[in-house]
Write a protein that holds these residues in place. Structure first.
Motif, PDB file in Angstrom:
ATOM      1  N   ASN A   5       0.853  -1.184   0.000  1.00 27.95           N
ATOM      2  CA  ASN A   5       0.000   0.000   0.000  1.00 27.95           C
ATOM      3  C   ASN A   5       0.891   1.236   0.000  1.00 27.95           C
ATOM      4  O   ASN A   5       1.627   1.483   0.944  1.00 27.95           O
ATOM      5  N   ILE A   6       0.824   1.992  -1.095  1.00 31.47           N
ATOM      6  CA  ILE A   6       1.598   3.222  -1.237  1.00 31.47           C
ATOM      7  C   ILE A   6       0.663   4.393  -0.973  1.00 31.47           C
ATOM      8  O   ILE A   6      -0.397   4.488  -1.588  1.00 31.47           O
ATOM      9  N   LYS A   7       1.043   5.262  -0.077  1.00 32.22           N
ATOM     10  CA  LYS A   7       0.249   6.453   0.211  1.00 32.22           C
ATOM     11  C   LYS A   7       1.035   7.673  -0.228  1.00 32.22           C
ATOM     12  O   LYS A   7       2.190   7.849   0.163  1.00 32.22           O
ATOM     13  N   ILE A   8       0.384   8.490  -1.063  1.00 28.31           N
ATOM     14  CA  ILE A   8       1.000   9.720  -1.537  1.00 28.31           C
ATOM     15  C   ILE A   8      -0.007  10.847  -1.379  1.00 28.31           C
ATOM     16  O   ILE A   8      -1.213  10.611  -1.297  1.00 28.31           O
ATOM     17  N   THR A   9       0.501  12.079  -1.353  1.00 32.99           N
ATOM     18  CA  THR A   9      -0.426  13.198  -1.312  1.00 32.99           C
ATOM     19  C   THR A   9      -1.054  13.379  -2.687  1.00 32.99           C
ATOM     20  O   THR A   9      -0.449  13.080  -3.709  1.00 32.99           O
ATOM     21  N   LYS A  10      -2.286  13.840  -2.656  1.00 31.76           N
ATOM     22  CA  LYS A  10      -3.066  13.995  -3.886  1.00 31.76           C
ATOM     23  C   LYS A  10      -2.747  15.357  -4.491  1.00 31.76           C
ATOM     24  O   LYS A  10      -3.462  16.326  -4.297  1.00 31.76           O
ATOM     25  N   ASP A  11      -1.665  15.392  -5.245  1.00 31.72           N
ATOM     26  CA  ASP A  11      -1.268  16.688  -5.800  1.00 31.72           C
ATOM     27  C   ASP A  11      -0.479  16.549  -7.086  1.00 31.72           C
ATOM     28  O   ASP A  11       0.521  17.214  -7.298  1.00 31.72           O
ATOM     29  N   GLY A  12      -0.935  15.667  -7.957  1.00 28.12           N
ATOM     30  CA  GLY A  12      -0.357  15.717  -9.282  1.00 28.12           C
ATOM     31  C   GLY A  12       0.370  14.508  -9.809  1.00 28.12           C
ATOM     32  O   GLY A  12       0.973  14.605 -10.872  1.00 28.12           O
ATOM     33  N   ALA A  13       0.360  13.375  -9.133  1.00 33.07           N
ATOM     34  CA  ALA A  13       0.978  12.186  -9.725  1.00 33.07           C
ATOM     35  C   ALA A  13       0.129  11.768 -10.923  1.00 33.07           C
ATOM     36  O   ALA A  13      -1.082  11.625 -10.816  1.00 33.07           O
ATOM     37  N   GLU A  48      -5.519  13.754   0.577  1.00 30.00           N
ATOM     38  CA  GLU A  48      -5.539  15.224   0.508  1.00 30.00           C
ATOM     39  C   GLU A  48      -4.485  15.772   1.467  1.00 30.00           C
ATOM     40  O   GLU A  48      -4.277  15.230   2.558  1.00 30.00           O
ATOM     41  N   THR A  49      -3.830  16.857   1.074  1.00 32.39           N
ATOM     42  CA  THR A  49      -2.769  17.406   1.914  1.00 32.39           C
ATOM     43  C   THR A  49      -3.299  17.950   3.244  1.00 32.39           C
ATOM     44  O   THR A  49      -2.545  18.040   4.208  1.00 32.39           O
ATOM     45  N   ASP A  50      -4.587  18.276   3.317  1.00 33.68           N
ATOM     46  CA  ASP A  50      -5.179  18.671   4.605  1.00 33.68           C
ATOM     47  C   ASP A  50      -5.221  17.492   5.580  1.00 33.68           C
ATOM     48  O   ASP A  50      -5.292  17.683   6.793  1.00 33.68           O
ATOM     49  N   GLN A  58      -0.295  20.462   9.071  1.00 32.06           N
ATOM     50  CA  GLN A  58      -0.828  19.970   7.807  1.00 32.06           C
ATOM     51  C   GLN A  58       0.133  20.281   6.658  1.00 32.06           C
ATOM     52  O   GLN A  58       0.724  21.367   6.597  1.00 32.06           O
ATOM     53  N   VAL A  59       0.269  19.340   5.743  1.00 30.73           N
ATOM     54  CA  VAL A  59       1.129  19.529   4.576  1.00 30.73           C
ATOM     55  C   VAL A  59       0.659  20.730   3.761  1.00 30.73           C
ATOM     56  O   VAL A  59       1.480  21.475   3.212  1.00 30.73           O
ATOM     57  N   THR A  60      -0.646  20.954   3.697  1.00 32.91           N
ATOM     58  CA  THR A  60      -1.182  22.111   2.957  1.00 32.91           C
ATOM     59  C   THR A  60      -0.544  23.398   3.463  1.00 32.91           C
ATOM     60  O   THR A  60      -0.085  24.232   2.669  1.00 32.91           O
TER      61      THR A  60
END
Length: 67
Positions: A5-13, A48-50, A58-60
């Motif tokens: 399970n790979i978790k990434i932020t939702k911002d453009g992959a 989500e970065t939030d 938060q990453v946001t």
């Protein structure tokens, strides 16, 4: 039956980048641990970065500060 399970932020992959991750992880498990490709599962979750925090923040907010 490996499950990764790979978790990434939702911002453009891109879809292409995700396909490369899936293929790369599958190949790595096959080459290093001799795992069967047909029973190797790779899941990518985009968060989500939030909803992702680093060092209590938060990453946001971290990314907005860097802009």
């Amino acid at each position: 039956m490996p499950y990764v399970n790979i978790k990434i932020t939702k911002d453009g992959a891109t879809s292409e980048q995700k396909a490369l991750l899936i293929e790369g992880v599958t190949s790595l498990l096959q080459n290093v641990l001799n795992k069967n490709r047909a029973t190797t599962f790779v899941i990518i979750d985009e968060v989500e970065t939030d909803n992702w925090g680093i060092a209590g923040e938060q990453v946001t907010k971290i990314r907005n500060r860097k802009k």
